[in-house]
Design a protein around this motif. Structure first.
Motif, PDB file in Angstrom:
ATOM      1  N   PHE A  90       0.465  -1.288  -0.305  1.00 51.71           N
ATOM      2  CA  PHE A  90       0.080   0.077   0.188  1.00 51.71           C
ATOM      3  C   PHE A  90       1.136   0.968  -0.165  1.00 51.71           C
ATOM      4  O   PHE A  90       0.379   2.694  -1.163  1.00 51.71           O
ATOM      5  N   ASP A  91       1.823   1.289   0.819  1.00 53.17           N
ATOM      6  CA  ASP A  91       2.695   2.603   1.316  1.00 53.17           C
ATOM      7  C   ASP A  91       3.602   2.698  -0.420  1.00 53.17           C
ATOM      8  O   ASP A  91       3.861   3.731  -0.479  1.00 53.17           O
ATOM      9  N   ASP A  92       3.247   1.497  -0.899  1.00 54.68           N
ATOM     10  CA  ASP A  92       5.164   1.637  -2.774  1.00 54.68           C
ATOM     11  C   ASP A  92       3.595   1.893  -3.144  1.00 54.68           C
ATOM     12  O   ASP A  92       3.667   2.725  -4.484  1.00 54.68           O
ATOM     13  N   ALA A  93       2.666   2.017  -3.439  1.00 52.92           N
ATOM     14  CA  ALA A  93       1.817   2.147  -4.252  1.00 52.92           C
ATOM     15  C   ALA A  93       1.365   3.166  -4.247  1.00 52.92           C
ATOM     16  O   ALA A  93       0.922   4.392  -5.346  1.00 52.92           O
ATOM     17  N   TYR A  94       1.148   3.732  -2.399  1.00 54.15           N
ATOM     18  CA  TYR A  94      -0.029   5.307  -2.500  1.00 54.15           C
ATOM     19  C   TYR A  94       0.903   6.202  -1.948  1.00 54.15           C
ATOM     20  O   TYR A  94       1.134   7.067  -2.521  1.00 54.15           O
ATOM     21  N   THR A  95       1.031   5.820  -0.128  1.00 53.72           N
ATOM     22  CA  THR A  95       2.036   6.538   0.142  1.00 53.72           C
ATOM     23  C   THR A  95       2.982   6.916  -0.325  1.00 53.72           C
ATOM     24  O   THR A  95       3.474   8.586   0.145  1.00 53.72           O
ATOM     25  N   ALA A  96       3.978   6.578  -0.819  1.00 47.57           N
ATOM     26  CA  ALA A  96       5.353   7.113  -0.529  1.00 47.57           C
ATOM     27  C   ALA A  96       4.670   7.855  -2.289  1.00 47.57           C
ATOM     28  O   ALA A  96       5.523   9.302  -2.530  1.00 47.57           O
ATOM     29  N   PRO A  97       4.374   7.677  -3.177  1.00 45.38           N
ATOM     30  CA  PRO A  97       4.638   8.991  -4.946  1.00 45.38           C
ATOM     31  C   PRO A  97       3.699   9.518  -4.220  1.00 45.38           C
ATOM     32  O   PRO A  97       4.073  10.971  -5.203  1.00 45.38           O
ATOM     33  N   VAL A  98       2.665   9.639  -3.203  1.00 43.43           N
ATOM     34  CA  VAL A  98       1.937  10.832  -3.690  1.00 43.43           C
ATOM     35  C   VAL A  98       2.165  11.740  -2.456  1.00 43.43           C
ATOM     36  O   VAL A  98       1.973  12.969  -2.640  1.00 43.43           O
ATOM     37  N   HIS A  99       3.152  11.913  -1.565  1.00 42.62           N
ATOM     38  CA  HIS A  99       3.824  12.478  -0.896  1.00 42.62           C
ATOM     39  C   HIS A  99       5.439  12.652  -1.124  1.00 42.62           C
ATOM     40  O   HIS A  99       5.481  13.003  -0.315  1.00 42.62           O
ATOM     41  N   PHE A 145       7.829  10.498  -1.849  1.00 41.77           N
ATOM     42  CA  PHE A 145       8.922  10.075  -1.647  1.00 41.77           C
ATOM     43  C   PHE A 145       9.225   8.735  -3.036  1.00 41.77           C
ATOM     44  O   PHE A 145       7.733   8.636  -4.014  1.00 41.77           O
ATOM     45  N   ALA A 146      10.531   8.234  -2.816  1.00 46.94           N
ATOM     46  CA  ALA A 146      10.268   7.461  -4.473  1.00 46.94           C
ATOM     47  C   ALA A 146      10.069   6.596  -4.516  1.00 46.94           C
ATOM     48  O   ALA A 146      10.112   5.296  -5.527  1.00 46.94           O
ATOM     49  N   GLY A 147       9.650   5.972  -3.284  1.00 47.76           N
ATOM     50  CA  GLY A 147       8.956   4.559  -3.097  1.00 47.76           C
ATOM     51  C   GLY A 147       8.652   3.654  -1.757  1.00 47.76           C
ATOM     52  O   GLY A 147       9.564   4.759  -0.397  1.00 47.76           O
ATOM     53  N   VAL A 148       8.510   2.784  -1.332  1.00 52.65           N
ATOM     54  CA  VAL A 148       8.705   2.144  -0.043  1.00 52.65           C
ATOM     55  C   VAL A 148       9.616   2.470   1.189  1.00 52.65           C
ATOM     56  O   VAL A 148       9.270   3.087   1.980  1.00 52.65           O
ATOM     57  N   ALA A 149      10.756   2.092   0.148  1.00 53.03           N
ATOM     58  CA  ALA A 149      11.891   2.198   0.902  1.00 53.03           C
ATOM     59  C   ALA A 149      12.349   3.261   1.577  1.00 53.03           C
ATOM     60  O   ALA A 149      12.851   3.517   2.511  1.00 53.03           O
ATOM     61  N   ASP A 150      11.909   4.696   0.523  1.00 53.72           N
ATOM     62  CA  ASP A 150      12.599   5.737   0.774  1.00 53.72           C
ATOM     63  C   ASP A 150      11.505   6.511   1.866  1.00 53.72           C
ATOM     64  O   ASP A 150      12.482   6.807   2.609  1.00 53.72           O
ATOM     65  N   TYR A 151      10.431   5.996   1.843  1.00 55.58           N
ATOM     66  CA  TYR A 151       9.149   7.038   2.547  1.00 55.58           C
ATOM     67  C   TYR A 151       9.439   6.240   3.912  1.00 55.58           C
ATOM     68  O   TYR A 151      10.125   6.858   4.943  1.00 55.58           O
ATOM     69  N   TRP A 152       9.718   4.873   4.035  1.00 52.96           N
ATOM     70  CA  TRP A 152       9.731   4.211   5.589  1.00 52.96           C
ATOM     71  C   TRP A 152      11.486   4.575   6.183  1.00 52.96           C
ATOM     72  O   TRP A 152      11.635   4.935   7.176  1.00 52.96           O
TER      73      TRP A 152
END
Length: 337
Positions: A240-249, A251-258
């Motif tokens: 979910f974070d890779d599909a939505y949270t990261a790109p919309v906010h 971030f480059a992807g879930v790893a970058d976001y986390w």
């Protein structure tokens, strides 16, 4: 100077033997008193809004309190967790406890968590320091003469701790703060929630049900921005974070976001007296990755009881109650111990 450390235990009922039972039973059946709130909607600079729920002594309007001589009044900003709100059991128990002692308590809702969809494609995330700063400054502006404190639970705790570490002495107007059950290492916590039957089938399923529904509703309003198929097919927070949270906010992807949203690297910068309370049996974050005294500033007290589960810290003998956590917060706020 290293952080201080406290290993004293939470007196959980003997019949709740481990972190899962303490978390689930405490959240669903833990007894607590309830409090009613007055809601204030505040527009944000980017065209969105945030809902602030206020609990005040005698249910007085906040404006009336501001008109009084409130130099000695204490006030608490309480940040909720992932998909939480002012109705969450921990928020209710904390708000009731402090209001009963004459405090003002405000629960600012992260975008989309107050029961009304927010206006923009974006929502909220674990490291949103901009929204945390806006929430704190908005609350402070309502009662500028009060002594302000802040606490965050789970996601809200990580967001608050990260903000405090980034801000350093600029957050010195806060008298003291606390982060409860904060997933300070989002990578470790996120992967942990995807492992094990209970984590996958109870916690992850609960979060995914509401997160997916909210974002799919957004996709109908913003069809060119959100990858509907990836969100609909996401099975856990990683996907979910890779599909939505990261790109919309941004971030480059879930790893970058986390990595970038985790509070752990920012703990040495905290300049406000801060309690970091994490049970070592919290099923959301492995005890092995909790910070040690050399990973935080000397303004931090690391309280890591062996028991307590996630967020609620049930106590008592037979039916568990949720009074231990607000009492623990009050003790730190008043004594720094």
């Amino acid at each position: 100077m290293p952080a201080r450390f406290d290993a004293s235990d939470c007196p959980v009922p003997a019949w709740l033997p481990e972190g899962h039972s303490q978390t689930i039973v405490g959240a669903r059946w833990g007894s607590h008193l309830r409090v009613s709130f007055q809601r204030e909607r505040v527009d944000t600079p980017d065209g969105d809004f945030l809902d602030f729920d206020w609990a005040t002594p005698g249910n007085q309007p906040v404006a009336a309190l501001a008109a009084q001589d409130a130099e000695a009044r204490k006030a608490l900003v309480l940040f909720h967790g992932l998909e939480g709100s002012s109705a969450s059991p921990y928020a209710q128990s904390i708000a009731h406890h402090f209001r009963a002692r004459g405090w003002v308590v405000v629960v600012p809702h992260f975008r989309g968590c107050s029961g009304t969809p927010n206006r923009l494609p974006r929502a909220y995330h674990s490291g949103d320091s901009g929204d945390v700063e806006f929430m704190l400054s908005t609350a402070r502006a309502r009662l500028p003469r009060a002594a302000w404190y802040a606490a965050g639970v789970s996601l809200g705790g990580n967001a608050l701790a990260k903000y405090l570490g980034e801000s350093g002495a600029q957050a010195g107007w806060l008298a003291a703060c606390a982060a409860v059950s904060a997933p300070l290492d989002l990578t470790a916590g996120g992967h942990n929630l995807g492992r094990g039957l209970v984590n996958r089938e109870i916690y992850t399923r609960m979060f995914m049900r509401t997160l997916r529904n909210k974002v799919l509703d957004k996709a109908r309003r913003f069809p060119a921005i959100i990858d509907v198929m990836r969100v609909a097919e996401s099975r856990d927070l990683y996907e979910f974070d890779d599909a939505y949270t990261a790109p919309v906010h941004g971030f480059a992807g879930v790893a970058d976001y986390w990595t970038r949203a985790s509070a752990l690297p920012w703990l040495p910068g905290i300049a406000v007296p801060t309690l970091l309370l994490n049970a070592r049996n919290d099923p959301f974050l492995p005890g092995a990755v909790l910070p040690g005294v050399h990973q935080a500033s000397d303004q931090v007290l690391l309280h890591q009881p062996a028991r307590g589960g996630h967020a609620v810290f049930p106590a008592g003998r037979l039916r568990p109650h949720l009074n231990w956590l607000p009492r623990r917060l009050e003790r730190f706020f008043t004594t720094r111990q």
